[in-house]
Structure formats: structure tokens, C-alpha cells
Design an enzyme around this catalytic site. Structure first.
Site, mmCIF file in Angstrom:
data_model
loop_
_atom_site.group_PDB
_atom_site.id
_atom_site.type_symbol
_atom_site.label_atom_id
_atom_site.label_comp_id
_atom_site.label_asym_id
_atom_site.label_seq_id
_atom_site.Cartn_x
_atom_site.Cartn_y
_atom_site.Cartn_z
ATOM 1 N N TYR A 137 0.852 -1.184 0.000
ATOM 2 C CA TYR A 137 0.000 0.000 0.000
ATOM 3 C C TYR A 137 0.890 1.237 0.000
ATOM 4 O O TYR A 137 1.487 1.582 1.016
ATOM 5 C CB TYR A 137 -0.910 -0.040 1.234
ATOM 6 N N LYS A 165 -1.084 -1.222 -4.306
ATOM 7 C CA LYS A 165 -2.189 -0.262 -4.168
ATOM 8 C C LYS A 165 -1.565 1.128 -4.282
ATOM 9 O O LYS A 165 -0.900 1.597 -3.364
ATOM 10 C CB LYS A 165 -2.914 -0.425 -2.840
#
Length: 304
Positions: A137, A165
Site C-alpha cells: 500500500y 495499491k
């Protein structure tokens, strides 16, 4: 890409609380089921929207165990990994594997602003702690640590790192990542109001936030982009955009939880230091939510 299921909509879900702010697993499970029934391809619990940092260790593990039980193999269940230390992140990864999670969404160590060497070592350590596939992320806006496309190239030897992400809010990164690492990673957008632009540039999935209050519409929007129906996707995006913008504010958790409540899929209660919205701010957000709900487009039965 070693995990074929890393594509499509993987919503980051809220964690529901009772009014006394104790964990409400039953209400959270109702939200999970609504999302699964809408056609999402995965669930992410205990992410930023799930108020990870306000959950104690036992609660996080209870959340993962219950999500695995409720999903019952219908979709993969991922957990956010957002710990203060690398050691704690590694232990949590091990526990998620033991509890039956399908994968992880790993954030940098919280609070400390690591340099690039420290950042990459943190991710390598978590990767080595368990066998679960995981998504890195990257959110420099929220967590002050930016993993550059060139650094993702350095991480390609980590076999269980399968997805990114990308939440830098810089859509240039989509092309830069593709040019740097090709299709080595599944690429997910993590900023709701950039979903359409990112889809045009070529992504594999979307970690959706605001759309958890409107799961059928969110899935329909995604499927329009998959079908290349760009004129319709642009038109749909104009309706959806004010709701997607709720994901881009510092109070995105409160805003999205309020939307979830208006949609009948949960309650707005949050844990401190967050406080539920009041006064003019609450009315302004409610007006956006209610206006867009009144103008909801009619959906086709399916998108071909």
C-alpha cells in the site's frame, strides 16, 4: 502475476462498532455480505478505512477470523497490516496466515518517516515472515513514505509481493509503473475519484472506499470500465464523483461511515481521536450523500 484472483474490486471495509464503541462483528458481517453479494472480487478488513490503528491486537485478529468465516471461500479476505514496528507487523502477518486470511495489504511502519533503505527492509521483513501473497500500500499523502517505481523494480525478487495499491494521487504513476516493471505486479488504484482515469491508463483492480455505501453502483461502474464502455463510464462517473470525493478528505472515515449509515449498511460511530460529524459539516456531507442517492442512475441487469 502469481495469484490470478488479484483483480477487480477489493473494497476496504469499515469496522462497525456498537454505540459504546465496542467491536460489533455482527454489523460488520452484514456489510461484508452486502458487498460480496454485489459481486466484489475480494474484501480488505482492518485497513485505514477500517480504523486499524484504533483496534487492539485481539480485535484485529477477531476481525480477520470472522471475515474468513463469513466469506466462506466466496472471495479472498485480506487484512491491512499497519503496525508501529516491523516486528509487530511480522507477527500480525503470521497470525493472519494462521487465521486463514488469503493475503495482506501492507503499509509502512506507522508514525516513523522511514528513508528508502528502511522502508524497503520493512517490506522485505514482512514478506519473509509468512507465505501469504500481499499488496504493498503506497500512500505518501497519508503516511509520508513514498515507494517509487524504481524501488518497486528493486522488490521484484519478493515472490509473495504480488500487487500494488497506488494511492499517491498521481495518475502518472500508473504509466511509470507499467514502464518500469511491466505486468510483474497487479496494479490497483486506491484513490476513489481517480478510478476512471486509472482504468483508462490500465489497472487490474480498485481498492474502493466510498463505494462500500453503494456496492451495486460501485461494481457496475467498474464493470463499465472493464467492458470499455467509456462514454457510459464517463457519464456514470459524473454522478458518482461527489460520492467518490468523500474518500479524499482527512475525515474520509467519518464521511464514508455516514454514507454507509444513510444507505442502511452500518452506523457512523467512530473511535477517538476521530469524532462523529456534527453541525454544518455533517449537514453538508449529508446533503451530498442524499442528493446523489436521489439521483441514482438505473442500472442494467448486467454489463457485457
Amino acid at each position: 502475476m502469481s495469484q490470478p484472483y488479484w483483480q477487480g474490486v477489493f473494497p476496504a471495509v469499515t469496522t462497525q462498532f456498537h454505540q459504546d464503541l465496542s467491536l460489533d462483528l455482527e454489523a460488520t458481517a452484514r456489510q461484508w455480505n452486502a458487498l460480496i453479494e454485489s459481486g466484489v472480487q475480494g474484501l480488505i478488513v482492518a485497513g485505514s478505512l477500517g480504523e486499524n490503528q484504533t483496534l487492539d491486537p485481539q480485535e484485529k485478529r477477531a476481525l480477520v477470523a470472522e471475515a474468513v468465516n463469513v466469506a466462506a471461500g466466496r472471495v479472498p479476505v485480506l487484512s491491512g497490516v499497519a503496525e508501529m514496528s516491523t516486528a509487530a507487523a511480522c507477527q500480525y502477518a503470521v497470525d493472519c496466515q494462521r487465521l486463514g486470511a488469503s493475503g495482506l495489504m501492507v503499509m509502512p511502519a506507522m508514525v516513523y518517516k522511514a528513508d528508502s533503505r528502511e522502508t524497503l527492509q520493512h517490506f522485505r521483513s514482512v514478506a519473509a515472515a509468512c507465505e501469504l501473497p500481499w499488496m504493498l500500500y503506497n500512500n505518501p499523502v497519508g503516511y509520508s513514505v513514498d515507494v517509487l517505481p524504481s524501488q518497486f523494480a528493486e522488490l521484484t525478487d519478493i515472490k509473495n509481493l504480488v500487487a500494488i495499491k497506488e494511492s499517491s494521487a498521481n495518475t502518472r504513476r500508473i504509466t511509470e509503473l507499467r514502464n518500469e516493471v511491466g505486468d510483474r505486479y497487479a496494479l490497483f488504484v486506491g484513490v476513489d475519484d481517480l478510478a476512471l482515469e486509472s482504468a483508462v491508463l490500465g489497472i487490474d483492480g480498485w481498492v474502493a472506499g466510498s463505494g462500500i455505501a453503494f456496492p451495486r453502483e460501485n461494481q457496475y461502474f467498474w464493470e463499465l470500465t472493464r467492458a470499455g464502455r467509456w462514454d457510459e463510464a464517463r457519464e456514470f462517473n459524473r454522478w458518482f464523483y461527489p460520492l467518490l470525493k468523500l474518500d479524499t478528505h482527512i475525515k474520509f472515515v467519518q464521511y464514508i461511515k455516514l454514507a454507509v449509515q444513510e444507505a442502511g449498511l452500518g452506523r457512523e460511530w467512530v473511535r477517538a481521536p476521530r469524532l462523529t460529524l456534527t453541525g454544518a459539516e455533517r449537514e453538508q456531507v449529508l446533503s451530498i450523500i442524499r442528493r446523489q442517492m436521489e439521483q441514482r442512475p438505473v442500472l442494467e441487469a448486467s454489463v457485457q
